[in-house]
Scaffold this active site. Structure first.
Site, short mmCIF file in Angstrom:
data_model
loop_
_atom_site.label_atom_id
_atom_site.label_comp_id
_atom_site.label_asym_id
_atom_site.label_seq_id
_atom_site.Cartn_x
_atom_site.Cartn_y
_atom_site.Cartn_z
N ASP A 120 0.82 -1.22 0.00
CA ASP A 120 0.00 0.00 0.00
C ASP A 120 0.86 1.28 0.00
O ASP A 120 0.34 2.38 0.17
CB ASP A 120 -0.97 0.00 1.20
CG ASP A 120 -0.23 -0.01 2.53
OD1 ASP A 120 1.03 -0.05 2.53
OD2 ASP A 120 -0.90 0.02 3.58
N ASP A 134 8.59 8.94 24.50
CA ASP A 134 8.39 10.17 23.74
C ASP A 134 8.21 11.36 24.68
O ASP A 134 7.48 11.26 25.69
CB ASP A 134 7.12 9.98 22.87
CG ASP A 134 6.95 11.07 21.85
OD1 ASP A 134 7.84 11.26 21.01
OD2 ASP A 134 5.90 11.76 21.90
N GLU A 180 13.36 10.29 25.54
CA GLU A 180 13.59 11.43 24.63
C GLU A 180 13.53 12.68 25.50
O GLU A 180 12.45 13.20 25.77
CB GLU A 180 12.52 11.48 23.54
CG GLU A 180 12.84 12.56 22.52
CD GLU A 180 11.64 13.23 21.87
OE1 GLU A 180 11.83 13.93 20.86
OE2 GLU A 180 10.50 13.09 22.37
C1 NOJ Z 1 8.88 13.39 19.47
C2 NOJ Z 1 8.75 12.50 18.29
O1 NOJ Z 1 10.02 11.97 17.98
C3 NOJ Z 1 8.18 13.34 17.19
O2 NOJ Z 1 8.24 12.70 15.94
C4 NOJ Z 1 6.76 13.70 17.58
O3 NOJ Z 1 6.24 14.59 16.60
C5 NOJ Z 1 6.72 14.41 18.93
N1 NOJ Z 1 7.54 13.78 19.90
C6 NOJ Z 1 5.32 14.46 19.47
O4 NOJ Z 1 4.90 13.17 19.85
#
Ligand code: NOJ
Length: 502
Positions: free
Chosen positions: A25, A190, A244
């Site tokens: 897809d 995240d 992160e």
């Molecule tokens: C960090 C992520 O790596 C990114 O891709 C995302 O847009 C933001 N956090 C929000 O979740």
């Protein structure tokens, strides 16, 4: 103490949408990843990190999660995930999955209920807004039908959770267990410095990711990670978490990796350093003195690919500098995170047509910012269009690949000793042979300006960021170089690994 697997692991980030499409897809999927596991095993990485594959309307490429316990049909099924984990483990690869605790999708049943007036305290609804901005551009507040507003630090389709509500806390403990029970080896968290906002949501001055502000890095967030750590430690097999975390300083970063919190955090200071020996040296020293377990990363799905970043002042220098930087990174104590496609030397795709762009940053900035699609273009596996082997059949990939991807494809590079792919394979194999037998610490050797020489036991790493060739330090053997050496001279934009003179 036994050395945990993640301390020196090389982790390969798979941006699932763009890695390999098996269903035809035009979008990558979990079965596509499974088919390509032998490639990753042969590349020589230790683990993969999968970006979100959960049920999602894809307002932010899956970082808008509508069901944290299921797989989006675009990416496959829960059985595909289970088959992927089993196959990865069979190949000796660990699996890290993304967890997105700061916000959900606006399609999440909790948010849909909140719009109906039920359970609003799971999110941040207010009658009046403050001056906070969305990281993607525009206000961080969106008005709903009854005239109140909800907070979203990212897209309007990503409402922020209210972490002061214990129900949110409990929900995420349960989500962690759900995936741990399915065999994942770790989590990439995240926006790990988000989650809590200062009480009263006061107006602010600087809201950059790096600033300490009422928006990011509230002290309460550390209790969350202490609880998560207890859950991870309750499972066998050294399950881990990497945050992160964007902070102002490495000292702030260190707070997240205290012994009872996260195992690792990304070290974005390394990725943000310019092409400069002095800048690299400072980040290395600061990192090693601040955190117990270092990590290093040059590229990911949110930033301009490092091959292109390093070419800002010298367009021809990008490929050589990218290889030299990664060879240096792989010699540092700690764990290294690679981003899919860097092993092929892929550049940022800067000329995507506006109509093809999907990143909300492009739309929320009214096209002023290109957004992150340029580093998310699907991987070229083979020489031939229409998708260079990304998808079976003739379907075009979700982002168009430039013609130059043919020459950079896996098919083209495999077996070519001079290719970037074969260079990565050699570097990772050599690292694997060495990494557990050399000290975790690093010592600097005297070096000319613009050049770094450091040693870890028998290994010396030399990097030349200057504009003249320099003599290599005394050595017995050249183990590997990122480009041709000229006798005993290390040319500019080149790194080498040497066996120290005995
Ligand atoms: C960090 C992520 O790596 C990114 O891709 C995302 O847009 C933001 N956090 C929000 O979740």
């Amino acid at each position: 103490m036994d050395i945990p697997w993640w301390r020196d692991a090389v982790v390969y980030e798979i941006y699932v949408r763009s890695f390999a499409d098996s269903s035809g897809d035009g979008v990558g999927d979990l079965a596509g990843v499974r088919e390509r596991l032998p490639y990753l095993r042969d590349l020589g990485v230790d683990a993969v990190w999968l970006t979100p594959f959960y049920t999602s309307p894809m307002a932010d490429g899956g970082y808008d999660v509508a069901d944290h316990r299921d797989v989006d049909p675009l990416f496959g099924t829960l059985s595909d995930f289970e088959a992927l984990v089993a196959a990865a483990h069979d190949h000796g690869l660990r699996v890290i999955v993304d967890i997105v605790p700061n916000h959900s999708s606006s399609a999440h049943p909790w948010f849909q209920a909140a719009l109906r007036g039920e359970g609003r305290e799971r999110y941040l609804f207010r009658d009046r807004t403050n001056n906070w901005k969305s990281t993607f551009g525009g206000s961080a507040w969106t008005r709903v039908e009854d005239g109140s507003y909800y907070l979203h630090l990212f897209a309007p389709e990503q409402p922020d959770f209210n972490w002061r509500n214990p129900e949110v806390h409990g929900e995420f403990l349960d989500i962690l267990r759900f995936w741990l029970d399915r065999g994942v080896d770790g989590f990439r968290i995240d926006v790990a410095m988000g989650l809590y906002k200062a009480e009263g949501l006061p107006d602010i001055g600087d809201q950059s990711f790096k600033a300490v502000s009422p928006v990011w890095g509230q002290p309460e967030v550390h209790d969350v990670y202490r609880d998560w750590r207890r859950v991870l430690d309750g499972y066998p097999g050294e399950r881990m978490a990497v945050g992160e975390v964007w902070t102002d300083s490495l000292e702030d970063l260190a707070l997240y990796v205290r012994p009872d919190e996260l195992h690792q955090s990304f070290n974005f200071a390394w990725l943000q350093a310019p092409w400069s020996a002095a800048a690299f040296r400072k980040v290395i020293d600061d990192t090693l003195s601040s955190v117990p377990f270092a990590t290093w990363v040059l590229s990911n799905h949110d930033v301009v690919r490092h091959r292109t970043r390093y070419a800002a002042d010298d367009p021809a220098a990008g490929p050589a500098r990218a290889k030299a930087a990664v060879l240096t990174m792989l010699a540092l104590p700690g764990s290294a995170y690679l981003y899919q496609g860097e092993e092929l030397g892929l550049p940022e795709v800067t000329d995507l047509p506006d109509a093809a762009r999907q990143d909300p940053i492009f739309y929320q900035s009214n096209g002023e910012l290109p957004g992150r699609d340029g580093c998310r273009v699907p991987i070229p596996w083979t020489v031939d269009p229409p998708s260079h082997g990304f998808s079976p059949g003739a379907v075009p990939p979700w982002l168009p690949q430039p013609a130059a991807f043919a020459e950079l494809s896996v098919e083209k590079q495999e077996g070519d000793a001079g290719s970037t792919l074969e260079f990565y394979r050699r570097a990772l194999a050599c690292r694997r042979d060495l990494v557990r037998s050399i000290p975790y610490t690093l010592e600097w050797l005297k070096s000319p300006e613009g050049v770094l020489f450091f040693t870890r036991g028998p290994l010396i790493c030399a990097l030349n960021c200057g504009d003249r060739p320099v003599r290599l330090p005394e050595h017995d053997e050249v183990l590997l170089a990122s480009g041709p050496l000229r006798g005993d001279l290390l040319p500019p934009d080149t790194a080498a690994w040497l066996r120290r003179a005995s």
